[in-house]
Design a protein around this motif. Structure first.
Motif, mmCIF file in Angstrom:
data_model
loop_
_atom_site.group_PDB
_atom_site.id
_atom_site.type_symbol
_atom_site.label_atom_id
_atom_site.label_comp_id
_atom_site.label_asym_id
_atom_site.label_seq_id
_atom_site.Cartn_x
_atom_site.Cartn_y
_atom_site.Cartn_z
ATOM 1 N N VAL A 147 -15.544 -16.635 -19.274
ATOM 2 C CA VAL A 147 -15.869 -17.658 -18.292
ATOM 3 C C VAL A 147 -16.076 -16.962 -16.956
ATOM 4 C CG1 VAL A 147 -15.055 -19.742 -17.110
ATOM 5 C CG2 VAL A 147 -14.536 -19.401 -19.539
ATOM 6 N N SER A 148 -17.115 -17.361 -16.238
ATOM 7 C CA SER A 148 -17.415 -16.810 -14.920
ATOM 8 C C SER A 148 -17.073 -17.856 -13.867
ATOM 9 C CB SER A 148 -18.899 -16.466 -14.796
ATOM 10 O OG SER A 148 -19.282 -15.551 -15.778
ATOM 11 N N ALA A 149 -16.852 -17.378 -12.626
ATOM 12 C CA ALA A 149 -16.578 -18.304 -11.528
ATOM 13 C C ALA A 149 -17.255 -17.805 -10.261
ATOM 14 C CB ALA A 149 -15.080 -18.446 -11.303
ATOM 15 N N GLU A 150 -17.731 -18.766 -9.471
ATOM 16 C CA GLU A 150 -18.321 -18.465 -8.175
ATOM 17 C C GLU A 150 -17.516 -19.219 -7.122
ATOM 18 O OE1 GLU A 150 -22.692 -18.521 -6.041
ATOM 19 O OE2 GLU A 150 -22.288 -19.942 -7.653
ATOM 20 N N PHE A 151 -16.858 -18.479 -6.244
ATOM 21 C CA PHE A 151 -16.072 -19.037 -5.151
ATOM 22 C C PHE A 151 -16.954 -19.042 -3.915
ATOM 23 C CE2 PHE A 151 -13.212 -18.994 -1.586
ATOM 24 C CZ PHE A 151 -12.134 -19.763 -1.975
ATOM 25 N N HIS A 152 -17.449 -20.212 -3.529
ATOM 26 C CA HIS A 152 -18.413 -20.348 -2.437
ATOM 27 C C HIS A 152 -19.630 -19.508 -2.762
ATOM 28 C CE1 HIS A 152 -19.824 -19.732 1.853
ATOM 29 N NE2 HIS A 152 -19.900 -21.042 1.683
ATOM 30 N N ASP A 153 -19.819 -18.352 -2.138
ATOM 31 C CA ASP A 153 -20.961 -17.478 -2.431
ATOM 32 C C ASP A 153 -20.535 -16.185 -3.115
ATOM 33 O OD1 ASP A 153 -22.773 -19.230 -1.305
ATOM 34 O OD2 ASP A 153 -22.634 -18.328 0.692
ATOM 35 N N THR A 154 -19.296 -16.087 -3.554
ATOM 36 C CA THR A 154 -18.763 -14.845 -4.117
ATOM 37 C C THR A 154 -18.524 -14.997 -5.614
ATOM 38 O OG1 THR A 154 -17.647 -14.370 -2.019
ATOM 39 C CG2 THR A 154 -16.898 -13.157 -3.968
ATOM 40 N N TRP A 155 -19.147 -14.114 -6.393
ATOM 41 C CA TRP A 155 -18.909 -14.101 -7.844
ATOM 42 C C TRP A 155 -17.620 -13.342 -8.125
ATOM 43 C CZ3 TRP A 155 -21.154 -16.871 -11.477
ATOM 44 C CH2 TRP A 155 -22.385 -17.457 -11.194
ATOM 45 N N LEU A 156 -16.776 -13.936 -8.956
ATOM 46 C CA LEU A 156 -15.518 -13.308 -9.358
ATOM 47 C C LEU A 156 -15.701 -12.661 -10.723
ATOM 48 C CD1 LEU A 156 -13.114 -16.211 -8.341
ATOM 49 C CD2 LEU A 156 -13.909 -14.297 -6.963
ATOM 50 N N PRO A 157 -14.879 -11.660 -11.046
ATOM 51 C CA PRO A 157 -14.981 -11.039 -12.369
ATOM 52 C C PRO A 157 -14.726 -12.064 -13.480
ATOM 53 C CG PRO A 157 -13.595 -9.726 -10.911
ATOM 54 C CD PRO A 157 -13.871 -11.015 -10.199
ATOM 55 N N GLU A 158 -15.445 -11.889 -14.594
ATOM 56 C CA GLU A 158 -15.263 -12.791 -15.739
ATOM 57 C C GLU A 158 -13.839 -12.704 -16.263
ATOM 58 O OE1 GLU A 158 -18.098 -11.970 -18.819
ATOM 59 O OE2 GLU A 158 -19.674 -13.123 -17.816
ATOM 60 N N THR B 48 -11.419 -13.886 -19.763
ATOM 61 C CA THR B 48 -11.448 -14.318 -21.161
ATOM 62 C C THR B 48 -10.382 -15.377 -21.383
ATOM 63 O OG1 THR B 48 -12.212 -12.134 -21.813
ATOM 64 C CG2 THR B 48 -11.272 -13.515 -23.549
ATOM 65 N N SER B 49 -10.760 -16.471 -22.044
ATOM 66 C CA SER B 49 -9.829 -17.570 -22.290
ATOM 67 C C SER B 49 -8.717 -17.126 -23.232
ATOM 68 C CB SER B 49 -10.564 -18.784 -22.858
ATOM 69 O OG SER B 49 -11.232 -18.453 -24.061
ATOM 70 N N ASN B 50 -7.498 -17.628 -22.972
ATOM 71 C CA ASN B 50 -6.356 -17.277 -23.817
ATOM 72 C C ASN B 50 -6.250 -18.250 -24.994
ATOM 73 O OD1 ASN B 50 -5.060 -19.622 -22.902
ATOM 74 N ND2 ASN B 50 -3.710 -18.531 -21.496
ATOM 75 N N VAL B 51 -5.173 -18.194 -25.751
ATOM 76 C CA VAL B 51 -5.012 -18.989 -26.963
ATOM 77 C C VAL B 51 -5.023 -20.498 -26.668
ATOM 78 C CG1 VAL B 51 -2.468 -18.929 -26.991
ATOM 79 C CG2 VAL B 51 -3.733 -19.153 -29.140
ATOM 80 N N GLN B 52 -4.623 -20.882 -25.454
ATOM 81 C CA GLN B 52 -4.676 -22.301 -25.071
ATOM 82 C C GLN B 52 -6.032 -22.669 -24.449
ATOM 83 O OE1 GLN B 52 -1.938 -20.433 -23.626
ATOM 84 N NE2 GLN B 52 -0.552 -20.941 -25.296
ATOM 85 N N GLY B 53 -6.963 -21.726 -24.394
ATOM 86 C CA GLY B 53 -8.260 -21.961 -23.793
ATOM 87 C C GLY B 53 -8.260 -21.842 -22.273
ATOM 88 N N LEU B 54 -7.165 -21.365 -21.712
ATOM 89 C CA LEU B 54 -7.019 -21.308 -20.255
ATOM 90 C C LEU B 54 -7.629 -20.042 -19.677
ATOM 91 C CD1 LEU B 54 -3.318 -22.520 -19.956
ATOM 92 C CD2 LEU B 54 -5.401 -23.849 -19.548
ATOM 93 N N VAL B 55 -8.244 -20.203 -18.514
ATOM 94 C CA VAL B 55 -8.719 -19.078 -17.705
ATOM 95 C C VAL B 55 -8.212 -19.301 -16.289
ATOM 96 C CG1 VAL B 55 -10.775 -18.541 -19.058
ATOM 97 C CG2 VAL B 55 -10.927 -20.229 -17.266
ATOM 98 N N ASN B 56 -7.733 -18.247 -15.657
ATOM 99 C CA ASN B 56 -7.245 -18.321 -14.275
ATOM 100 C C ASN B 56 -7.912 -17.242 -13.455
ATOM 101 O OD1 ASN B 56 -5.250 -20.479 -14.351
ATOM 102 N ND2 ASN B 56 -4.158 -19.144 -15.768
ATOM 103 N N PHE B 57 -8.324 -17.608 -12.267
ATOM 104 C CA PHE B 57 -8.987 -16.695 -11.356
ATOM 105 C C PHE B 57 -8.152 -16.565 -10.085
ATOM 106 C CE2 PHE B 57 -12.279 -18.456 -14.005
ATOM 107 C CZ PHE B 57 -13.096 -17.370 -14.288
ATOM 108 N N THR B 58 -8.185 -15.381 -9.492
ATOM 109 C CA THR B 58 -7.528 -15.142 -8.211
ATOM 110 C C THR B 58 -8.559 -14.591 -7.258
ATOM 111 O OG1 THR B 58 -5.422 -14.666 -9.300
ATOM 112 C CG2 THR B 58 -5.685 -13.888 -7.033
ATOM 113 N N PHE B 59 -8.575 -15.137 -6.042
ATOM 114 C CA PHE B 59 -9.501 -14.667 -5.020
ATOM 115 C C PHE B 59 -8.767 -14.624 -3.693
ATOM 116 C CE2 PHE B 59 -12.881 -15.684 -1.823
ATOM 117 C CZ PHE B 59 -13.567 -14.496 -1.934
ATOM 118 N N PHE B 60 -8.719 -13.449 -3.070
ATOM 119 C CA PHE B 60 -8.111 -13.295 -1.763
ATOM 120 C C PHE B 60 -9.190 -13.535 -0.714
ATOM 121 C CE2 PHE B 60 -5.346 -10.888 -4.568
ATOM 122 C CZ PHE B 60 -4.126 -11.450 -4.244
ATOM 123 N N ILE B 61 -9.010 -14.572 0.054
ATOM 124 C CA ILE B 61 -10.023 -15.000 1.019
ATOM 125 C C ILE B 61 -9.999 -14.068 2.230
ATOM 126 C CG2 ILE B 61 -10.769 -16.908 2.486
ATOM 127 C CD1 ILE B 61 -9.326 -18.743 0.417
#
Length: 185
Positions: free
Chosen positions: A19-30, A32-45
């Protein structure tokens, strides 16, 4: 974060998919979903990031058996504390006279109080002398684009002589700046 599920299969969690994520205009690293299908992203503003409401878009590009999808999160507001300072007051007015007070009002990253297009917001400054707001009148006040501000204050005829404490309070009219208080003598 988000949860990736297969809606046509009783919302079965999908593991091991990117899963990919775009925070405003910044692409975050992809991620991979875990066994519960969860993905978490961290971005230091960074300090120079635009303030205000921003969008985050999460993308699943699909697979050979699953359609692509995206989710938009538009409830995140990037905020900034503010700092208001008062310059040394050199005027020495008597009761009934006016004096000038000045200082700076900036975001904690040093920028002035502006909107996302770079326009100065019309900040509201409130003043108190010795904890009171009814012993004087603010004749004029102004905040410049560079964050400097000034005000002309006239003391009432009954204002007592001596040294006094003055404070200026900035109350933002937008939700992405915090309020601040500065003191002077």
């Amino acid at each position: 974060g988000a949860r990736l599920v297969e809606s046509s299969n009783d919302d079965l969690p999908l593991e091991g998919l990117s899963v990919s994520a775009e925070f405003h205009d910044t692409w975050l690293p992809e991620v991979t979903s875990n066994v519960q299908g969860l993905v978490n992203f961290t971005f230091f503003i960074p300090n120079d990031h635009p303030l205000g409401q921003i969008d985050i878009i999460m993308y699943f590009n699909g697979s050979n058996t699953l359609h692509n999808t995206l989710t938009l999160i538009s409830t995140i507001t990037v905020r900034s504390p503010t700092v208001i300072t008062l310059d040394n007051i050199t005027d020495n007015p008597a009761a009934g006279e006016s004096f000038n007070v000045s200082g700076t009002l900036t975001s904690n990253n040093g920028s002035s109080i502006i909107d996302r297009q770079g326009n100065t917001l019309a900040p509201s400054l409130n003043f108190q002398i010795d904890g009171q707001g009814d012993t004087f009148t603010v004749i004029s006040s102004n905040v410049e684009l560079d964050g400097s501000w000034s005000a002309n204050i006239r003391l009432d005829l009954t204002f007592p002589r001596g040294s006094h404490d003055i404070n200026a309070t900035f109350t933002p009219n937008v939700n992405y700046y915090g309020s601040s208080v500065g003191d002077g003598f």
